[in-house]
Design a protein around this motif. Sequence first.
Motif, PDB file in Angstrom:
ATOM      1  N   MET A 156       6.647  -4.092 -43.827  1.00 40.22           N
ATOM      2  CA  MET A 156       6.473  -3.077 -45.009  1.00 40.22           C
ATOM      3  C   MET A 156       5.606  -2.207 -44.726  1.00 40.22           C
ATOM      4  O   MET A 156       5.976  -0.909 -45.069  1.00 40.22           O
ATOM      5  CB  MET A 156       6.110  -3.960 -46.425  1.00 40.22           C
ATOM      6  CG  MET A 156       5.982  -2.990 -47.455  1.00 40.22           C
ATOM      7  SD  MET A 156       5.469  -4.014 -48.916  1.00 40.22           S
ATOM      8  CE  MET A 156       3.556  -4.261 -48.287  1.00 40.22           C
ATOM      9  N   VAL A 157       4.714  -2.344 -44.197  1.00 35.55           N
ATOM     10  CA  VAL A 157       3.245  -1.453 -44.320  1.00 35.55           C
ATOM     11  C   VAL A 157       3.726  -0.464 -42.914  1.00 35.55           C
ATOM     12  O   VAL A 157       3.474   0.804 -42.998  1.00 35.55           O
ATOM     13  CB  VAL A 157       2.026  -2.116 -43.439  1.00 35.55           C
ATOM     14  CG1 VAL A 157       0.766  -0.988 -43.674  1.00 35.55           C
ATOM     15  CG2 VAL A 157       1.584  -3.081 -44.763  1.00 35.55           C
ATOM     16  N   MET A 158       4.241  -1.023 -41.839  1.00 33.03           N
ATOM     17  CA  MET A 158       4.882  -0.085 -40.853  1.00 33.03           C
ATOM     18  C   MET A 158       5.773   0.968 -41.336  1.00 33.03           C
ATOM     19  O   MET A 158       5.945   2.096 -41.067  1.00 33.03           O
ATOM     20  CB  MET A 158       5.421  -1.010 -39.635  1.00 33.03           C
ATOM     21  CG  MET A 158       4.470  -1.647 -39.000  1.00 33.03           C
ATOM     22  SD  MET A 158       3.025  -0.617 -38.202  1.00 33.03           S
ATOM     23  CE  MET A 158       4.093   0.559 -37.116  1.00 33.03           C
ATOM     24  N   LEU A 215      -3.416  11.571 -46.836  1.00 30.94           N
ATOM     25  CA  LEU A 215      -4.179  10.544 -47.597  1.00 30.94           C
ATOM     26  C   LEU A 215      -3.321   9.407 -47.401  1.00 30.94           C
ATOM     27  O   LEU A 215      -3.862   8.150 -47.337  1.00 30.94           O
ATOM     28  CB  LEU A 215      -4.436  10.912 -49.014  1.00 30.94           C
ATOM     29  CG  LEU A 215      -5.416  11.932 -49.287  1.00 30.94           C
ATOM     30  CD1 LEU A 215      -5.582  12.264 -50.577  1.00 30.94           C
ATOM     31  CD2 LEU A 215      -6.641  11.352 -48.754  1.00 30.94           C
ATOM     32  N   GLN A 216      -1.879   9.282 -47.750  1.00 35.16           N
ATOM     33  CA  GLN A 216      -1.031   8.380 -47.646  1.00 35.16           C
ATOM     34  C   GLN A 216      -1.209   7.817 -46.369  1.00 35.16           C
ATOM     35  O   GLN A 216      -0.897   6.575 -46.060  1.00 35.16           O
ATOM     36  CB  GLN A 216       0.539   8.607 -48.000  1.00 35.16           C
ATOM     37  CG  GLN A 216       0.595   8.908 -49.410  1.00 35.16           C
ATOM     38  CD  GLN A 216       2.098   9.260 -49.636  1.00 35.16           C
ATOM     39  OE1 GLN A 216       2.517  10.219 -49.656  1.00 35.16           O
ATOM     40  NE2 GLN A 216       2.624   8.421 -50.400  1.00 35.16           N
ATOM     41  N   VAL A 217      -1.002   8.537 -45.212  1.00 37.45           N
ATOM     42  CA  VAL A 217      -0.973   8.065 -43.993  1.00 37.45           C
ATOM     43  C   VAL A 217      -2.483   7.407 -43.454  1.00 37.45           C
ATOM     44  O   VAL A 217      -2.396   6.221 -42.900  1.00 37.45           O
ATOM     45  CB  VAL A 217      -1.030   9.276 -42.771  1.00 37.45           C
ATOM     46  CG1 VAL A 217      -0.931   8.724 -41.438  1.00 37.45           C
ATOM     47  CG2 VAL A 217       0.575   9.813 -42.855  1.00 37.45           C
ATOM     48  N   THR A 218      -3.455   7.808 -44.043  1.00 43.30           N
ATOM     49  CA  THR A 218      -4.950   7.343 -43.901  1.00 43.30           C
ATOM     50  C   THR A 218      -4.853   5.768 -44.311  1.00 43.30           C
ATOM     51  O   THR A 218      -5.282   4.931 -43.727  1.00 43.30           O
ATOM     52  CB  THR A 218      -5.753   8.185 -44.609  1.00 43.30           C
ATOM     53  OG1 THR A 218      -5.986   9.434 -43.851  1.00 43.30           O
ATOM     54  CG2 THR A 218      -7.163   7.563 -44.327  1.00 43.30           C
ATOM     55  N   VAL A 219      -4.608   5.852 -45.883  1.00 47.21           N
ATOM     56  CA  VAL A 219      -4.393   4.532 -46.297  1.00 47.21           C
ATOM     57  C   VAL A 219      -3.526   3.322 -45.546  1.00 47.21           C
ATOM     58  O   VAL A 219      -3.981   2.342 -45.174  1.00 47.21           O
ATOM     59  CB  VAL A 219      -3.868   4.585 -47.731  1.00 47.21           C
ATOM     60  CG1 VAL A 219      -3.944   3.238 -48.479  1.00 47.21           C
ATOM     61  CG2 VAL A 219      -4.816   5.340 -48.581  1.00 47.21           C
ATOM     62  N   ASP A 220      -2.233   3.881 -45.178  1.00 47.62           N
ATOM     63  CA  ASP A 220      -1.552   3.003 -44.191  1.00 47.62           C
ATOM     64  C   ASP A 220      -2.113   2.617 -43.028  1.00 47.62           C
ATOM     65  O   ASP A 220      -2.133   1.242 -42.698  1.00 47.62           O
ATOM     66  CB  ASP A 220      -0.259   3.827 -43.847  1.00 47.62           C
ATOM     67  CG  ASP A 220       0.418   4.254 -44.939  1.00 47.62           C
ATOM     68  OD1 ASP A 220       0.322   3.448 -46.267  1.00 47.62           O
ATOM     69  OD2 ASP A 220       1.470   4.952 -45.111  1.00 47.62           O
ATOM     70  N   CYS A 221      -2.873   3.521 -42.443  1.00 50.61           N
ATOM     71  CA  CYS A 221      -3.851   2.896 -41.131  1.00 50.61           C
ATOM     72  C   CYS A 221      -4.769   2.030 -41.547  1.00 50.61           C
ATOM     73  O   CYS A 221      -4.966   1.403 -40.506  1.00 50.61           O
ATOM     74  CB  CYS A 221      -4.285   4.552 -40.398  1.00 50.61           C
ATOM     75  SG  CYS A 221      -3.053   5.280 -39.605  1.00 50.61           S
ATOM     76  N   LEU A 222      -5.543   2.344 -42.714  1.00 52.29           N
ATOM     77  CA  LEU A 222      -6.503   1.414 -42.841  1.00 52.29           C
ATOM     78  C   LEU A 222      -6.011   0.075 -43.297  1.00 52.29           C
ATOM     79  O   LEU A 222      -6.643  -0.934 -43.026  1.00 52.29           O
ATOM     80  CB  LEU A 222      -7.097   1.903 -44.191  1.00 52.29           C
ATOM     81  CG  LEU A 222      -8.124   3.102 -43.857  1.00 52.29           C
ATOM     82  CD1 LEU A 222      -8.687   3.675 -45.246  1.00 52.29           C
ATOM     83  CD2 LEU A 222      -9.217   2.946 -43.242  1.00 52.29           C
ATOM     84  N   ILE A 223      -4.870   0.016 -43.980  1.00 49.91           N
ATOM     85  CA  ILE A 223      -4.197  -1.265 -43.987  1.00 49.91           C
ATOM     86  C   ILE A 223      -3.858  -2.315 -42.707  1.00 49.91           C
ATOM     87  O   ILE A 223      -4.084  -3.161 -42.589  1.00 49.91           O
ATOM     88  CB  ILE A 223      -3.091  -1.136 -44.962  1.00 49.91           C
ATOM     89  CG1 ILE A 223      -3.409  -0.820 -46.274  1.00 49.91           C
ATOM     90  CG2 ILE A 223      -2.320  -2.288 -45.177  1.00 49.91           C
ATOM     91  CD1 ILE A 223      -2.327  -0.619 -47.391  1.00 49.91           C
TER      92      ILE A 223
END
Length: 244
Positions: free
Chosen positions: A177-179, A207-215
């Motif tokens: 899901m995160v990927m 910002l969305q890409v950043t949050v995804d990468c942090l997760i």
Amino acid sequence: MSIVSFLLRFLPDVFMVFGGALPYLPQYQQIRETRTTGSFSKHVCLVLLIANSLRIFFRVGEIYETALILQAVVMIFAMFALVELVVRVNHSKGRSERFMGDMKPEDFWNWSFFVDYLQFIVLFWIVTAFITYIFLHSPTYFSVLGFLALGTEAFLATPQLWNNYQNKSTTGMSMFMVMGWLIGDIFKTGYFIFLNQPFQFVLCGSLQVTVDCLIICQVFYYKSSSKMTVDPEDLTAVRREKAA
């Protein structure tokens, strides 16, 4: 224009229009088949309904790609369909009836009938349309409106990020899901940059890409942390047990 160049221009638009709603099709199918909502939260639908409604009003003062406004319309219909199913499934379980007219804050967005959700969003549209009409010639208003519309959606994954941090674990979270979030958000951000869309789109996509990468970083960090905190005595006991 050749067929290849036409497809290269047309297919990204099609993906933008329908791609955002596609991840919710399996959720819809699962709820319909199991007749239970599980841990799915209707508040996800609320966030996306508000964000995409504001995006449509944002276009009154800031022209952007037609595919993006069509995406907002498709997402609104998809969220309405999902809310209707969730409400129908929950109502069939005989839960106590709650109405928007009761004006109870604790029951907000947990009403018993779909018409209440529909009325709330329509009321939100009317109020927003009135405010937009008042500030129709204000660039500042539309700038703020754009940040509200896209910022709301940009931080949709932050509850998951915070939940992982609090639990110090990502157990039970789907990496696929995160990927999927990451791939879709990278595509969207590239689309915004390539077509020179308003700054709000590019910033919020980033910002969305950043949050995804942090997760994703959390997944590897907490996995390695759990390995490092294993008690050596426990491992020895496991070896002795296997030997026995």
